[in-house]
Each structure stands twice: as structure tokens, then as C-alpha cells.
Write a protein that holds these residues in place. Structure first.
Motif, PDB file in Angstrom:
ATOM      1  N   ASP A   1      -2.436   3.161   8.769  1.00  0.00           N
ATOM      2  CA  ASP A   1      -1.886   1.929   9.331  1.00  0.00           C
ATOM      3  C   ASP A   1      -2.399   0.694   8.600  1.00  0.00           C
ATOM      4  N   SER A   2      -3.672   0.730   8.220  1.00  0.00           N
ATOM      5  CA  SER A   2      -4.227  -0.426   7.502  1.00  0.00           C
ATOM      6  C   SER A   2      -3.593  -0.567   6.126  1.00  0.00           C
ATOM      7  N   LEU A   3      -3.270   0.583   5.481  1.00  0.00           N
ATOM      8  CA  LEU A   3      -2.587   0.497   4.181  1.00  0.00           C
ATOM      9  C   LEU A   3      -1.159  -0.012   4.336  1.00  0.00           C
ATOM     10  N   VAL A   4      -0.501   0.368   5.417  1.00  0.00           N
ATOM     11  CA  VAL A   4       0.859  -0.109   5.669  1.00  0.00           C
ATOM     12  C   VAL A   4       0.841  -1.611   5.952  1.00  0.00           C
ATOM     13  N   MET A   5      -0.188  -2.070   6.636  1.00  0.00           N
ATOM     14  CA  MET A   5      -0.284  -3.470   7.020  1.00  0.00           C
ATOM     15  C   MET A   5      -0.964  -4.327   5.939  1.00  0.00           C
ATOM     16  N   LEU A   6      -1.058  -3.810   4.720  1.00  0.00           N
ATOM     17  CA  LEU A   6      -1.776  -4.497   3.649  1.00  0.00           C
ATOM     18  C   LEU A   6      -1.221  -5.887   3.379  1.00  0.00           C
ATOM     19  N   ASP A   7       0.117  -6.021   3.349  1.00  0.00           N
ATOM     20  CA  ASP A   7       0.714  -7.334   3.090  1.00  0.00           C
ATOM     21  C   ASP A   7       0.386  -8.318   4.202  1.00  0.00           C
ATOM     22  N   GLU A   8       0.422  -7.843   5.450  1.00  0.00           N
ATOM     23  CA  GLU A   8       0.086  -8.727   6.563  1.00  0.00           C
ATOM     24  C   GLU A   8      -1.376  -9.155   6.500  1.00  0.00           C
ATOM     25  N   ARG A   9      -2.245  -8.210   6.117  1.00  0.00           N
ATOM     26  CA  ARG A   9      -3.653  -8.559   5.976  1.00  0.00           C
ATOM     27  C   ARG A   9      -3.856  -9.553   4.843  1.00  0.00           C
TER      28      ARG A   9
END
Length: 178
Positions: free
Chosen positions: A70-78
Motif C-alpha cells: 500500500d505504501s508503494l502504491v501511495m508513493l505519489d501521494e506521499r
């Protein structure tokens, strides 16, 4: 930190650790947080677990892998959140600089020096060793102000009309009162 002046190099890692983990007034964040986007785990938290470490250690492996995915998927948001944190830090720095500037400007006294005034110039050079030592004069002059440029820069001439080659900063001058 050191009791002996020879052991200072052994204390550098501790000083750097303290610097990187303490909150800066200007950014209201730690340098570590600004670089990595999270607070660091202190070594003491590994020995005496904090709530954050206890919660992370009780997570099953499957949930940990899912959280990593999930953290890799949300990389752009992070990345956007990191940019927002940097903008916040920049705003804090600008507000801090304005506060410092206001505090400094309260103490600044206007000199009242204008073109054509006679002034004394501060003697700060240490190179030509003066045999008088600490009894040498602190001010040289009088000199005549030829022009005042922007930013407090002044061009001087001596009383014989000879121009100085280098400009002088206004804070190195004081009005001559004969």
C-alpha cells in the motif's frame, strides 16, 4: 561534552545525532523528518519499547507486506505530502526570518549621516602591526562622504580630495564632531 580536549572527535557522532533529532525553531521540524518524512526511531526505543514500536512489532507478517504494498502504491501521494511539508517548512523559515528581522530592526539606530558630512572610519585591520598595540586608535579620519549608494555603501574622499578605491559600509562610520 568532553573532559579532555583531545577526545573531541569521539563526541562528533553524538553532537550530530543531537542536531539531527532536535526540532529546529525555523522549520518546527527535525532535519531527519524533513529528509525522510518520518520521525526516527531512537536507540532507547529499541531497549525500552515505546507505544509506536510495540504497535509495529505486533503486526503479523502478512499485514506488514500488505502495508508495504500500500505504501508503494501511495508513493505519489506521499511525494505530494512531502512537498507540502517542505512548503510548510519554507513558510516557517520565512516567518522566523521576519521575526528576527523585526527584532533586529528595533535595535538599529539611524546614523543621520548624509552626503558631504565629515565622518570617522573604524580601524579594524590587524595586518600592519602597530607598536602601540591595544593603545592604537580605533577610528581614522576625518573623511568626507562623496556618495551614499544603495544598501548602506559609501564612497569616501579624504580632506585633500583623494578618493578611496574601495567603498565602505555605513556601519563602519560614525559622524565626526570637531
Amino acid at each position: 561534552m568532553s573532559e579532555n580536549y583531545r577526545e573531541w572527535q569521539e563526541k562528533i557522532p553524538f553532537a550530530l545525532w543531537g542536531y539531527r533529532t532536535s526540532i529546529r525553531t525555523a522549520t518546527s521540524a527535525t532535519p531527519y523528518y524533513l529528509v525522510y518524512g518520518m520521525e526516527m526511531v531512537q536507540p532507547i526505543e529499541l531497549e525500552v519499547p515505546s507505544l509506536r514500536i510495540l504497535l509495529e512489532s505486533q503486526v503479523p507478517e502478512a499485514d506488514r507486506v500488505q502495508a508495504r504494498y500500500d505504501s508503494l502504491v501511495m508513493l505519489d501521494e506521499r511525494r505530494l505530502m512531502r512537498d507540502e511539508r517542505r512548503l510548510n517548512a519554507l513558510q516557517h523559515v520565512q516567518l522566523y526570518q521576519k521575526r528576527i528581522e523585526r527584532a533586529f530592526n528595533k535595535k538599529v539606530k539611524p546614523t543621520g549621516i548624509s552626503e558631504g558630512d565629515l565622518v570617522l572610519k573604524s580601524v579594524r585591520a590587524l595586518l600592519p602591526i602597530d607598536p602601540r598595540g591595544k593603545f592604537k586608535p580605533n577610528w581614522a579620519g576625518p573623511y568626507l562622504i562623496k556618495t551614499i549608494l544603495s544598501g548602506g555603501v559609501v564612497r569616501l574622499t579624504d580632506l585633500d580630495g583623494k578618493d578611496f578605491t574601495n567603498p565602505i559600509n555605513l556601519d563602519q562610520l560614525k559622524k565626526f564632531n570637531p
